[in-house]
Every structure is written in structure tokens, then in C-alpha cells.
Design a protein around this motif. Sequence first.
Motif, PDB file in Angstrom:
ATOM      1  N   ASP A  36     -16.837  42.268  28.140  1.00  9.70           N
ATOM      2  CA  ASP A  36     -16.311  43.301  27.249  1.00  9.70           C
ATOM      3  C   ASP A  36     -17.477  44.153  26.785  1.00  9.70           C
ATOM      4  N   GLY A  37     -17.602  45.337  27.373  1.00  7.95           N
ATOM      5  CA  GLY A  37     -18.685  46.231  27.003  1.00  7.95           C
ATOM      6  C   GLY A  37     -18.491  46.790  25.609  1.00  7.95           C
ATOM      7  N   ALA A  38     -19.564  46.782  24.828  1.00  5.27           N
ATOM      8  CA  ALA A  38     -19.492  47.299  23.456  1.00  5.27           C
ATOM      9  C   ALA A  38     -19.541  48.821  23.458  1.00  5.27           C
ATOM     10  N   PRO A  90     -34.743  46.494  25.313  1.00  7.53           N
ATOM     11  CA  PRO A  90     -34.086  45.788  24.211  1.00  7.53           C
ATOM     12  C   PRO A  90     -34.038  46.641  22.946  1.00  7.53           C
ATOM     13  N   GLY A  91     -32.890  46.628  22.315  1.00  3.70           N
ATOM     14  CA  GLY A  91     -32.715  47.362  21.072  1.00  3.70           C
ATOM     15  C   GLY A  91     -32.214  48.782  21.250  1.00  3.70           C
ATOM     16  N   SER A  92     -32.272  49.303  22.471  1.00  2.00           N
ATOM     17  CA  SER A  92     -31.816  50.683  22.690  1.00  2.00           C
ATOM     18  C   SER A  92     -31.022  50.787  23.993  1.00  2.00           C
ATOM     19  N   SER A  93     -30.243  49.745  24.273  1.00  2.00           N
ATOM     20  CA  SER A  93     -29.475  49.695  25.517  1.00  2.00           C
ATOM     21  C   SER A  93     -28.039  49.304  25.232  1.00  2.00           C
ATOM     22  N   PRO A  94     -27.127  49.617  26.147  1.00  2.00           N
ATOM     23  CA  PRO A  94     -25.739  49.174  25.982  1.00  2.00           C
ATOM     24  C   PRO A  94     -25.663  47.656  26.096  1.00  2.00           C
ATOM     25  N   SER A  95     -24.543  47.095  25.658  1.00  2.00           N
ATOM     26  CA  SER A  95     -24.416  45.640  25.620  1.00  2.00           C
ATOM     27  C   SER A  95     -23.009  45.212  25.997  1.00  2.00           C
ATOM     28  N   ALA A 156     -32.467  36.609  15.104  1.00  2.00           N
ATOM     29  CA  ALA A 156     -32.295  35.223  14.678  1.00  2.00           C
ATOM     30  C   ALA A 156     -31.267  35.075  13.562  1.00  2.00           C
ATOM     31  N   ASP A 157     -31.164  36.056  12.689  1.00  4.27           N
ATOM     32  CA  ASP A 157     -30.200  35.981  11.585  1.00  4.27           C
ATOM     33  C   ASP A 157     -28.949  36.795  11.879  1.00  4.27           C
ATOM     34  N   GLY A 158     -28.725  37.084  13.151  1.00  9.69           N
ATOM     35  CA  GLY A 158     -27.596  37.927  13.512  1.00  9.69           C
ATOM     36  C   GLY A 158     -26.716  37.315  14.581  1.00  9.69           C
ATOM     37  N   PHE A 159     -26.407  38.101  15.594  1.00 12.60           N
ATOM     38  CA  PHE A 159     -25.545  37.639  16.679  1.00 12.60           C
ATOM     39  C   PHE A 159     -26.224  37.958  18.006  1.00 12.60           C
ATOM     40  N   TRP A 160     -25.720  37.343  19.070  1.00 12.78           N
ATOM     41  CA  TRP A 160     -26.333  37.484  20.383  1.00 12.78           C
ATOM     42  C   TRP A 160     -25.320  38.011  21.387  1.00 12.78           C
ATOM     43  N   VAL A 161     -25.801  38.892  22.247  1.00 10.03           N
ATOM     44  CA  VAL A 161     -24.940  39.555  23.218  1.00 10.03           C
ATOM     45  C   VAL A 161     -25.795  39.918  24.425  1.00 10.03           C
ATOM     46  N   ALA A 162     -25.198  40.060  25.580  1.00  8.40           N
ATOM     47  CA  ALA A 162     -25.946  40.490  26.759  1.00  8.40           C
ATOM     48  C   ALA A 162     -26.356  41.949  26.585  1.00  8.40           C
ATOM     49  N   GLU A 163     -27.646  42.199  26.761  1.00  5.58           N
ATOM     50  CA  GLU A 163     -28.172  43.565  26.629  1.00  5.58           C
ATOM     51  C   GLU A 163     -29.329  43.732  27.606  1.00  5.58           C
TER      52      GLU A 163
END
Length: 254
Positions: A36-38, A90-95, A156-163
Motif C-alpha cells: 500500500d503506497g503512501a 531516506p527521509g525524502s522518498s515515497p514509501s 526509533a520513537d515512531g513507525f517503520w515503513v518501506a522507503e
Amino acid sequence: MPTIQIAEQAGVGSNGDPRPTEDHVLTLDDAVLLLDGATAPSPEQPPGGWYAGLLGKQLADELGARPDDDLGAVLARAIAEVAKTHDLRPGSSPSSTVAMLRWNAERVDALVLADSPIVAFGRSGHEVLADGRIAALRAAGKLYTGADVRARRNAADGFWVAEADPAAAGEALRRSWPRDEIETVLLASDGVAVAVDDYGLFDWHDVRALARAQGLHAVLEAVRVAERGDPHGARWPRAKRHDDQALVLVEFAN
């Protein structure tokens, strides 16, 4: 070989206009993938559906080449390869979320990263493999803005997703079950899972029963009916009136 049924339906964009679905489902001889693409946080970024399509194809290639490898290792390689090929940072890519189901004669393996759950039904009941970190952050009011999402994505204090960072694969949730104990497995994007987790329309047994009795699209339409009854999100606050929907039913013959 199990019987596999798939149902998909596009939602709408954040502005309410129709647009192509960003969910992707791929089937192999011994696996099913649901991604599911964000929705991209800015128009400068490629859409999440573009990334989910690329990652899904790479995952299928990796599974075909190394069918017995650990699913986390498969996902890490696929993330790294897509990032390298398309110069993603990382940090500036689709997920994208990732739900992977693989089976052989002895076992059934599952992996979930972000909010696309897998539900396995067996002789002793059912087990939901779900990554609840996004839901917990939303409930705590920590994902209120786009800036919040960007700050907590793959943190670390958030969530994880493929990016673009293969280390995210190490944060995925995994399960394995003996093959002869599994009867049915559901894979769902959050546009379907919301009916169970947020709207309270069904439990997962109801989803399976409705899908078997009336077809998978009956499940998708039940969600749409509920959302049309709450068009402005007064009862169920949400970013879009209708999210993309993908539902897979895998029936194992035991």
C-alpha cells in the motif's frame, strides 16, 4: 496449491478527486505480496503507488531467485535495490507498507511492515499479524500533521515503513505456522482493515465469512457504504473520504 482470490478498489485523493489506486497485489506460485503506497506528502515526490509497484516487482524477483531466504532479508535487499536503481534517499522518498505471505509443504511464513495486516485462521483459532505503531501514534495525537509523519517515519520513537533505508526491514513483524495447521489467510490494506480496527463493522471472522459467502467485493462495498454515511469524517475522522482497498483471501486445502 492454495486458491487465491483478490479484490481491489481505488479510493480518492486527499482533495476528494478520483485517482488510480496506490495498492499493489502480486501473486507467485508460493507467495502473495500486498503493498500500500503512501500518498506523497508533496507534489515534488514520486507517488507512493509508483514506489509500491517497483518494490513489489523487486520483491517478487527476490523471492523467485531465493525462495527459501528469510523474508526480512528479502525485503531488505529489495528496498536497497529499488533505492539504488532510482536514487532514492531516506527521509525524502515515497514509501509503502508491505505484507508478504509465503508457503511450502511444511510451513507458512508471514511478514508485515506498517499497517497492512495478515490474518491466519487455523484449527485453534486465528492470529492477527498487525503492526500497530501507526495506530498507536495516531491515537496519542503524534501524527497530526505531515511534518509529524515525516519526523516519525522510520525513527526509533515512531513507525517503520518501506522507503529508502533497508534497515526498516529489521523492524518488520514476522510469524511462521505449520502448514497443516493453517486453513485460510487474509491480507488487507488499511482501506479494508479500518472496518475492523476503527469502524467496528466486523471482526476478522466476519470478514472471512462475508468474503466466502458473497465474494470479496462485498467486504469492500460494506466499507464504502459506511463511509458514504459519514462523508465528512464526523464519526470516523480520516484524511480521505475513501482510501484504496485491497483484500486477498488464500484458502489452503488441508
